[in-house]
Design an enzyme around this catalytic site. Structure first.
Site, short mmCIF file in Angstrom:
data_model
loop_
_atom_site.label_atom_id
_atom_site.label_comp_id
_atom_site.label_asym_id
_atom_site.label_seq_id
_atom_site.Cartn_x
_atom_site.Cartn_y
_atom_site.Cartn_z
N GLN A 120 0.65 -1.28 0.06
CA GLN A 120 -0.17 -0.09 0.06
C GLN A 120 0.69 1.39 -0.08
OE1 GLN A 120 -3.43 2.27 2.68
NE2 GLN A 120 -2.97 0.22 3.35
N GLU B 128 1.26 -1.54 8.20
CA GLU B 128 0.28 -0.25 8.63
C GLU B 128 0.40 -0.12 10.23
OE1 GLU B 128 -1.61 2.48 7.19
OE2 GLU B 128 -1.92 2.90 9.18
N ASP C 112 0.50 3.57 6.18
CA ASP C 112 0.86 3.09 4.71
C ASP C 112 0.74 4.48 3.71
OD1 ASP C 112 1.68 0.72 5.15
OD2 ASP C 112 -0.26 -0.06 4.85
N GLY D 69 -7.77 20.26 18.91
CA GLY D 69 -7.47 21.61 18.78
C GLY D 69 -7.88 22.75 19.68
N GLY D 70 -7.78 23.77 19.74
CA GLY D 70 -8.03 24.84 20.68
C GLY D 70 -9.69 24.73 21.00
C1 LIG Z 1 5.72 -4.61 3.55
C2 LIG Z 1 6.75 -5.66 3.91
C3 LIG Z 1 6.83 -6.01 5.36
C4 LIG Z 1 6.57 -7.11 3.08
O1 LIG Z 1 7.39 -8.01 3.11
P1 LIG Z 1 7.34 -9.17 2.33
O2 LIG Z 1 6.28 -9.62 1.91
O3 LIG Z 1 8.36 -10.19 3.11
O4 LIG Z 1 8.20 -8.73 1.19
P2 LIG Z 1 9.90 -8.07 0.95
O5 LIG Z 1 9.94 -6.76 0.91
O6 LIG Z 1 10.71 -8.84 1.87
O7 LIG Z 1 10.09 -8.50 -0.56
C5 LIG Z 1 10.10 -9.89 -0.91
C6 LIG Z 1 11.26 -10.45 -1.81
O8 LIG Z 1 10.69 -10.06 -3.09
C7 LIG Z 1 11.34 -9.76 -4.11
N1 LIG Z 1 11.11 -9.14 -5.32
C8 LIG Z 1 10.32 -8.25 -5.45
N2 LIG Z 1 9.99 -7.86 -6.56
C9 LIG Z 1 10.52 -8.54 -7.31
C10 LIG Z 1 10.64 -9.01 -8.89
N3 LIG Z 1 10.13 -8.27 -9.65
N4 LIG Z 1 11.44 -9.95 -9.23
C11 LIG Z 1 11.90 -10.71 -8.28
N5 LIG Z 1 11.89 -10.81 -7.04
C12 LIG Z 1 11.36 -9.69 -6.56
C13 LIG Z 1 12.67 -9.22 -3.34
O9 LIG Z 1 13.82 -9.01 -3.99
C14 LIG Z 1 12.65 -9.86 -2.00
O10 LIG Z 1 13.49 -10.87 -1.95
P3 LIG Z 1 14.71 -11.02 -0.80
O11 LIG Z 1 14.00 -10.83 0.22
O12 LIG Z 1 15.16 -12.24 -1.31
O13 LIG Z 1 15.55 -9.80 -1.01
C15 LIG Z 1 8.28 -5.31 3.46
O14 LIG Z 1 8.30 -5.04 2.04
C16 LIG Z 1 8.65 -3.80 4.03
O15 LIG Z 1 8.84 -3.55 5.40
N6 LIG Z 1 8.59 -2.80 3.40
C17 LIG Z 1 8.91 -1.56 3.87
C18 LIG Z 1 7.88 -0.75 4.65
C19 LIG Z 1 6.70 -0.68 3.90
O16 LIG Z 1 6.48 -0.40 2.98
N7 LIG Z 1 5.52 -1.17 4.39
C20 LIG Z 1 4.18 -1.05 4.01
C21 LIG Z 1 3.76 -1.83 3.32
S1 LIG Z 1 2.03 -1.16 2.93
#
Ligand SMILES: CC(C)(COP(=O)(O)OP(=O)(O)OC[C@H]1O[C@@H](n2cnc3c(N)ncnc32)[C@H](O)[C@@H]1OP(=O)(O)O)[C@@H](O)C(=O)NCCC(=O)NCCS
Length: 415
Positions: free
Chosen positions: A17, A139, A168, A246-247
């Site tokens: 998101q 979030e 988010d 607020g105030g």
């Molecule tokens: C949101 C979140 C918790 C999700 O975590 P997740 O589902 O485990 O996903 P990740 O971000 O760890 O990414 C997963 C993997 O997909 C891979 N990936 C993403 N796009 C890719 C693509 N096009 N092709 C191949 N691999 C891809 C990434 O390289 C990653 O691999 P790695 O861990 O081996 O390096 C995490 O991305 C995060 O903390 N993001 C930052 C904060 C954030 O924006 N949070 C709010 C989200 S609304």
């Protein structure tokens, strides 16, 4: 008239998101947003909270309008080369993967700068530098760690998260501001820069007034909080129910029908200058001469009584009637509008804030359009792309591949 961000190309490495919120706004402003998704899988939200089997979810479609989708795995040899070409061809790259994910794909910031010194590289992470910088964050984690949950909820009850996605979407909107500033700065410097926004920081920014109250607390009780004058204040800003931040004191009061309708309520603010009119309309003309009620200071220890008297009046009318009566008196107030009511609200449809778009697989769906209105370049809200819908078109026109190269990349699983 052209779009504000026409000719700006965004390499969109976002998912879920926060990042998609940011790039969707840029797309509404007219940027060409190329969403890169994992081949065969795509953004995880395509499959989350689905309402129709095998059709992209509303979660995805409502956050990815006006974008083009390309499937690409930068971790393959061919994918890596294509990704580098995309970096060359784009102005801004936005990502919100877990910390280090883009580096692990082989693209640390230094390399991105080397490939394209004009590139603006924007990221959302859960936390900024410090003990939690490597954590994954969603979030509600941000709401809890950014000060929203500790200050939201009823007095002496559990902390609450809010339905507004301040962690988010809130962070995504902050990131938009950073990207636009960096784009403007690039006009002068000729160079791109790194833009980062941590979800904890964005939530805290949105909770700024509570940090204000934390410092006020050192100088005595917070007199506009419902704990005053009978309750106890601890060392940290407490939850304050529906008290206004607020105030001018405010509260949610019941309206006619509240027994059956969970949204038959209205928020009323007792703004000082409108108070005499409010007192008169609820039948409390006596307050105007009463020193216990005729100044804002005198009313502070009596707010519970003030709002219970207002409520006696609001309970005799439905919320829209209350609004219609109080508005001409300049009493700031707002009915509690349900999502059902908002979806049907003609003025929101008219303003392009609630928009119906058509989708080839799900049919028409409602989305929230661009809340930021530009007079000379209004947003045209378009549907979200299917997974990889624009892969060939982008590989040919942006990356410059021919049919054979595309087939070779496909054979490698790169696209
Ligand atoms: C949101 C979140 C918790 C999700 O975590 P997740 O589902 O485990 O996903 P990740 O971000 O760890 O990414 C997963 C993997 O997909 C891979 N990936 C993403 N796009 C890719 C693509 N096009 N092709 C191949 N691999 C891809 C990434 O390289 C990653 O691999 P790695 O861990 O081996 O390096 C995490 O991305 C995060 O903390 N993001 C930052 C904060 C954030 O924006 N949070 C709010 C989200 S609304």
């Amino acid at each position: 008239m052209g779009k504000a961000l026409e000719k700006i190309r965004i390499l969109d490495m976002t998912h879920v998101q926060s990042g998609p919120t940011c790039t969707q706004i840029l797309a509404w402003f007219g940027a060409d947003v190329i969403k890169v998704e994992r081949p065969g899988v795509g953004d995880a939200t395509r499959a989350q909270l689905r309402d129709i089997p095998d059709v992209d979810s509303l979660y995805f479609t409502m956050l990815n309008g006006n974008k083009r989708s390309v499937t690409l795995n930068p971790k393959t040899e061919a994918g890596n080369r294509i990704f580098a070409r995309l970096i060359e061809a784009c102005d801004v790259m936005v990502e919100n993967f877990a910390p280090g994910a883009i580096d692990r794909m082989g693209f640390p910031w230094e390399k991105i700068q080397e490939i394209n010194p004009r590139m603006i590289y924007a990221s959302v992470k859960g936390f900024g530098p410090g003990p939690f910088e490597d954590c994954k964050v969603y979030e509600n984690v941000a709401q809890c760690t950014g000060g929203a949950a500790s200050t939201t909820g009823e007095i002496d009850r559990v902390p609450l998260v809010t339905g507004a996605q301040i962690g988010d979407s809130g962070t995504g909107i902050h990131l938009v501001a950073g990207i636009l500033a960096a784009l403007l700065h690039r006009e002068k410097s000729g160079r791109g820069q790194r833009v980062t926004c941590a979800m904890q920081d964005a939530v805290l920014n949105l909770c700024r007034v509570k940090m204000r109250d934390q410092q006020r607390l050192a100088h005595g009780p917070l007199k506009e909080y419902p704990q005053y004058p009978h309750g106890r204040f601890g060392r940290a800003v407490p939850r304050a129910g529906n008290a206004s931040g607020g105030g001018h004191p405010g509260w949610i009061v019941k309206c006619k029908g509240w027994e059956d309708d969970p949204d038959a309520y209205i928020y009323v603010i007792t703004q000082a200058q409108a108070f005499p009119a409010l007192a008169r309309v609820i039948g409390h003309e006596d307050w105007l001469e009463d020193p216990d009620y005729n100044t804002p200071e005198a009313r502070l220890p009596r707010l519970e009584h003030v709002f219970s008297e207002i409520e006696k009046w609001t309970m005799t009318r439905d919320k829209m009637e209350v609004m219609a009566t109080l508005n001409p008196l300049n009493v700031p107030c707002g009915p509690i509008l349900s999502m059902k009511e908002l979806a049907a609200e003609p003025s929101l449809r008219g303003a392009g804030t609630v928009v119906e778009v058509d989708h080839p697989e799900r049919g028409p769906y409602l989305t929230v359009g661009n809340p930021i209105k530009l007079s000379d370049s209004p947003a045209d809200v378009e549907r979200a792309p299917l997974l990889g819908e624009h892969t060939e078109e982008i590989l040919k026109s942006v990356v410059g591949l021919d049919d054979d190269e595309i087939s070779a990349a496909r054979a490698q699983g790169a696209i």
